[in-house]
Motif scaffolding. Structure first.
Motif, short mmCIF file in Angstrom:
data_model
loop_
_atom_site.label_atom_id
_atom_site.label_comp_id
_atom_site.label_asym_id
_atom_site.label_seq_id
_atom_site.Cartn_x
_atom_site.Cartn_y
_atom_site.Cartn_z
N ILE A 181 -9.64 1.74 5.02
CA ILE A 181 -8.40 1.67 4.22
C ILE A 181 -7.90 3.08 3.90
N PHE A 182 -8.82 4.02 3.72
CA PHE A 182 -8.42 5.41 3.46
C PHE A 182 -7.94 6.04 4.75
N LYS A 183 -6.80 6.69 4.69
CA LYS A 183 -6.25 7.38 5.86
C LYS A 183 -6.44 8.88 5.75
N ASP A 184 -5.87 9.48 4.71
CA ASP A 184 -6.03 10.92 4.54
C ASP A 184 -5.61 11.34 3.15
N GLN A 229 -1.34 13.96 -2.31
CA GLN A 229 -0.94 12.64 -1.81
C GLN A 229 -2.12 12.00 -1.09
N ILE A 230 -2.41 10.75 -1.47
CA ILE A 230 -3.46 9.97 -0.81
C ILE A 230 -2.80 8.84 -0.06
N ASN A 231 -3.10 8.75 1.23
CA ASN A 231 -2.48 7.75 2.09
C ASN A 231 -3.50 6.72 2.53
N LEU A 232 -3.06 5.46 2.58
CA LEU A 232 -3.90 4.35 2.97
C LEU A 232 -3.39 3.77 4.29
N LYS A 277 -14.08 0.42 3.00
CA LYS A 277 -14.52 -0.38 4.15
C LYS A 277 -15.13 0.41 5.30
N ALA A 278 -14.70 1.62 5.58
CA ALA A 278 -15.26 2.35 6.72
C ALA A 278 -15.00 3.84 6.56
N TYR A 279 -15.63 4.62 7.46
CA TYR A 279 -15.57 6.09 7.39
C TYR A 279 -14.76 6.65 8.57
N SER A 280 -14.76 7.96 8.65
CA SER A 280 -13.95 8.63 9.66
C SER A 280 -14.40 8.34 11.08
#
Length: 555
Positions: free
Chosen positions: A167-170, A180-183, A157-160
């Motif tokens: 939805i992507f955090k880090d 680890q992928i965090n949302l 949905k969006a970028y940094s």
């Protein structure tokens, strides 16, 4: 019917439909679909396999394109964390051997396959995974404008630069073999989305050396980077050469999985179905994709092996509401009523192709049997145009030349018939033919003067969100569609857990989109491949996840 002719002549018919399941946790290591072990594989692949394609790729950096011919090549060269089992349709281990989710679906921990190297010798590890995710997350705005086919935004949905909407955090390196992928919020289709070719892991060394984020070259009308002409992954094949006649890949000697029988792959483009057919009959190629209805029966009569895929794509007539008078619902409804879908399918698509009244294929959860469809009614179309005050304003109709896609077998002929039907109800059409390799996708997916255009969407994983999200989940230059309420409903539905509530939400969204007619869905096409006698089996997949280590050749 062509299907009965196949049975009588003993032609190979394989219909494979992949229903992807969401596995929130798997603890059993196993081979990925692209590298499943086989007793028929040889220790050192020696065969050369020539495959006929419909066109050259638009670039070989999968993060930057949504082109199916580009993905056909990059699936052989690059791999993602998660794969797809061709038999069960479940998400399977690939570069990650196991995973688990925690924190109410906001964190995913992946155990990575060890002792894997990229083709340039760079070790595959957690740092490499995070380098790729961080690259996608931080794509600069200028680059995003140059490459409208980026999948990261449609999925996350969006970028940094707008982290509150993403939805992507880090991505965090836990250890060399654990990441680890965090949302920021739950996303039910997260694991399925990771099977997209766009999220294959590239060598960080190659990305940096070839300035992957600098699109200073042009390939087939698309702005591309040097990396897009020389991808480097962990897959079973190494990119070797690309010239005007073919793309060549060779077997990667250091590959961690099964290397199959094929040592050299040549992807050779033929613009037209007839030339692909003749090349197969002349022995110049061993297989080709996208058999058209016009050549299907000829191949059957000659005893050629044909494999058909179950429909997992939708072809549509796009409409740009930013161009008047398409901002008026009555005009869009009139266009839908002017189109005789049954006639189009009968004339230009393979038998058993189904009419489309919505954008989600029938076998997916979320398909709505009661989605509104105006049907073919040219007299009513004329009435609606008059009611809308249409005065014969010229509408530019873009269509591609020299292209065949799973969702669009013969675009020039389809354009001619749709154009004739629209003119018959009084619509003033200006044809705008654009060669596929001269930036057709860029032109119709970006804001511009295109009023009407032909295009389609091939699903990559079995979730309604994979169709509705990329097409109608946000404002896009392709349609000029700005219904924030629908955007919000899609966002909510994709976060719901699998089940009746989620299905009901997608069914309602389908109906709402169909009622507002941002585009006219025409067909759920069946696509087919033709194989020479040299081929014993081919891993046909509705989502086009076809890796050539799984091609089996006769002794």
């Amino acid at each position: 019917m062509a299907s009965s002719m196949i049975r009588r002549l003993g032609i190979l018919f394989t219909a494979v439909f992949v229903i992807l399941g969401l596995a929130s946790c798997t603890g059993t290591p196993g081979p990925a679909a692209s590298s499943s072990a086989s007793s028929t594989a040889v220790a050192e692949p020696t065969a050369t396999f020539n495959f006929g394609t419909a066109s050259m790729p638009l670039g070989l950096d999968p993060a930057m394109t949504a082109d199916s011919e580009s993905y056909r090549v990059t699936r052989q060269v690059l791999e993602g964390l998660v794969g797809v089992d061709g038999t069960t349709g479940q998400t399977t281990p690939l570069l990650a051997t196991e995973w688990k989710d925690s924190n109410n679906g906001l964190s995913y921990d992946f155990k990575l396959r060890e002792k894997v190297t990229f083709h340039d010798g760079t070790p595959f590890d957690a740092a490499a995974v995070c380098a790729n995710f961080n690259r996608w997350f931080t794509f600069p705005a200028d680059l995003r404008k140059q490459a409208p086919g980026i999948s990261f935004q449609s999925v996350f949905k969006a970028y940094s630069d707008e982290p509150v909407f993403s939805i992507f955090k880090d991505c965090k390196v836990v250890s060399a073999s654990n990441v680890q992928i965090n949302l920021t919020r739950p996303f039910t289709g997260f694991l399925q989305a990771l099977t997209l070719p766009a999220f294959a892991i590239s060598s960080p060394t190659a990305l940096e050396r070839q300035k992957a984020n600098v699109l200073d070259k042009v390939q087939n009308g698309q702005a591309v980077s040097a990396y897009a002409g020389h991808p480097v992954g962990t897959g079973p094949y190494v990119f070797t050469a690309w010239d005007e006649h073919k793309i060549t890949l060779t077997s990667y000697k250091g590959y961690w999985g099964n290397r199959g029988q094929i040592g050299v792959i040549n992807f050779i483009p033929y613009d037209h179905a007839e030339t692909r057919q003749q090349a197969l009959l002349d022995g110049k190629i061993d297989a080709y994709d996208l058999v058209t209805s016009g050549t299907f029966d000829q191949l059957v009569k000659k005893g050629v092996q044909i494999i058909q895929r179950d429909p997992f794509s939708v072809m549509y007539l796009g409409m740009n509401q930013a161009v008047a008078p398409l901002d008026k619902l009555e005009v869009r409804q009139a266009i839908e009523m002017a189109i005789d879908k049954e006639s189009l399918i009968r004339r230009f698509f393979i038998d058993n192709t189904a009419q489309a009244s919505q954008f989600v294929p029938p076998k997916l959860s979320g398909f709505n049997n009661n989605a509104p469809s105006l049907g073919y009614n040219p007299e009513k179309a004329k009435e609606l145009l008059e009611k809308a005050g249409y005065k014969g304003e010229e509408l530019k109709f873009y269509y591609p030349l020299n292209a065949t896609r799973a969702y669009m077998p013969t675009p020039e002929k389809i354009y001619a018939e749709i154009s004739r039907q629209l003119v018959a109800v009084g619509i003033n059409i200006k044809p705008v033919p654009v060669d596929w390799e001269d930036g057709y996708l860029q032109k119709v997916q970006s804001p511009g003067d295109h009023a009407l255009h032909l295009l389609g969407w091939n699903g990559s994983y079995a979730d309604a969100d994979n169709f509705l999200g990329p097409l109608f989940g946000e404002a896009r230059g392709e349609f000029g569609y700005t219904d924030s309420e629908v955007f919000h409903k899609i966002e909510r539905a994709r976060a719901l857990p699998d089940g009746d509530d989620r299905n009901t939400q997608y069914q309602a969204i389908n109906a709402e989109i169909a009622a507002s007619v941002p585009a006219v869905p025409i067909a759920f096409p069946i696509s087919a491949l033709a194989l020479s006698d040299k081929v014993e089996s081919y891993p046909a997949s509705p989502v086009l996840n076809e890796v050539f280590t799984n091609v089996r050749l006769k002794p």
